[in-house]
Design an enzyme around this catalytic site. Structure first.
Site, PDB file in Angstrom:
ATOM      1  CE  LYS A 203      -4.140   1.795   2.232  1.00 10.15           C
ATOM      2  NZ  LYS A 203      -5.113   1.588   3.332  1.00 10.15           N
TER       3      LYS A 203
ATOM      4  NE  ARG B  45      -2.209  -4.486   7.892  1.00 14.04           N
ATOM      5  CZ  ARG B  45      -0.994  -4.064   7.507  1.00 14.04           C
ATOM      6  NH1 ARG B  45      -0.060  -4.944   7.237  1.00 14.04           N
ATOM      7  NH2 ARG B  45      -0.723  -2.781   7.408  1.00 14.04           N
TER       8      ARG B  45
ATOM      9  CG  HIS C 164       0.838   1.348   9.397  1.00 12.42           C
ATOM     10  ND1 HIS C 164       0.489   1.013  10.697  1.00 12.42           N
ATOM     11  CD2 HIS C 164      -0.055   0.693   8.600  1.00 12.42           C
ATOM     12  CE1 HIS C 164      -0.549   0.204  10.681  1.00 12.42           C
ATOM     13  NE2 HIS C 164      -0.891  -0.015   9.423  1.00 12.42           N
TER      14      HIS C 164
ATOM     15  CG  HIS D 161      -7.233  -5.678   7.791  1.00 11.04           C
ATOM     16  ND1 HIS D 161      -6.331  -5.721   6.736  1.00 11.04           N
ATOM     17  CD2 HIS D 161      -7.023  -4.480   8.401  1.00 11.04           C
ATOM     18  CE1 HIS D 161      -5.641  -4.599   6.709  1.00 11.04           C
ATOM     19  NE2 HIS D 161      -6.036  -3.842   7.710  1.00 11.04           N
TER      20      HIS D 161
END
Length: 323
Positions: free
Chosen positions: A164, A273, A296, A270
């Site tokens: 991401k 995660r 992140h 998720h």
């Protein structure tokens, strides 16, 4: 404001602009979806005939009437700004909308015992995928898009390419995964040889790689770790070739495993995660290391897990226990 863009071709132009930027298929679907919702909200008016005030009205509608989360509203804003700037070539300053204030809830986290029970109710490729989600903190898309070259068995490292935000990162490979991973790679090799014997087109490549080395799609290093059982049509190119397994398959298997394990919580990919990050923090790992492992960009995103840990530990002892 006049424009040469024709309404029936605007979606195609939007998709092409997204692909030029090398955004993921998921982003493409999301942006096109917001474009369609925006147009329908304004009774099918063409976006070129509208501007910042109309965007603001739509975003306010999302917050006031649909009560979407702030992140969802920001996603819609990003999609529309992309449409105007990259496709219509129109600047849209002065967007003012009621901002979403829906509270951000803490993520659902499983206990270590619950994770163990969940994994125990799974087997084969589904168990391996769940192990990687929990053992490496992968997003489901990152797990399913793994290529052979991303799995370094010698150094026990898994590389996540273009995660991401387009970032690369690496995470240690859990020892627990090794046996199932070896078995999965053998299965993948069989599917790879099957494709070569039938002279199938190569697997999908990242946009830049497709231009520079189109033949790489037929090479073993670029093949999927989790290939689909059969070939299917590529939604972007229209080419029939082998893709990786679909996200929905794992989601269904997790649901079945949750029922068998009698876990009274909602369990998604998720959730594993979230559990990975929380359990690392409970074990004493520092926030910066967890941020890097999760990929992140901003540490504030990772800080949510400190609140989860506080909730699990409890800030105070109850006076009831002192009686």
């Amino acid at each position: 404001m006049k424009s040469d863009h024709r309404p029936q071709k605007l979606e195609t132009q939007l998709r092409e602009a997204i692909r030029r930027k090398q955004f993921s298929l998921g982003t493409e679907k999301t942006y096109v979806g917001w474009y369609k919702q925006y147009v329908r909200f304004h009774q099918l008016r063409h976006p070129a005939e509208m501007g910042a005030e109309d965007i603001s009205r739509f975003l306010t509608h999302l917050a006031a009437n649909r009560h979407v989360a702030a992140a969802t509203q920001n996603q819609a804003l990003n999609a529309l700004v992309f449409l105007y700037r990259e496709v219509l070539k129109i600047d849209v300053p002065g967007i003012q909308a009621l901002r979403s204030k829906r509270p951000k809830r803490l993520p659902t986290v499983l206990s270590p015992d619950e994770v163990k029970c969940l994994l125990g109710e799974m087997s084969g490729v589904w168990q391996l995928q769940a192990q990687l989600l929990y053992g490496c903190g992968l997003r489901i898309s990152e797990c399913l898009r793994l290529r052979i070259k991303d799995v370094d068995l010698g150094h026990r490292i898994i590389w996540i390419r273009s995660g991401k935000g387009g970032k690369d990162r690496s995470v240690p490979m859990p020892k627990t995964c090794e046996a199932l991973l070896h078995r999965q790679l053998e299965y993948s090799r069989g599917k790879y040889e099957e494709d070569r014997q039938h002279d199938q087109p190569g697997v999908e490549l990242p946009h830049a790689m497709e231009r520079k080395s189109p033949g790489a799609g037929k090479s073993w290093p670029w093949f999927w770790v989790f290939p689909a059982a059969d070939s299917s049509i590529d939604l972007r190119s229209g080419i029939r070739r082998r893709h990786h397994l679909h996200e929905k398959s794992l989601g269904r298997k997790l649901g079945v495993a949750r029922e068998k394990a009698q876990i009274p919580k909602r369990v998604t990919a998720h959730t594993l995660r979230h559990s990975y990050a929380t359990h690392l923090l409970l074990g004493g790992a520092d926030l910066r290391s967890i941020q890097q492992a999760l990929g992140h960009t901003n540490v504030k995103t990772t800080e949510v897990y400190t609140h989860v840990v506080e909730a699990i530990r409890g800030p105070l002892d109850s006076p009831l226990d002192g009686l």
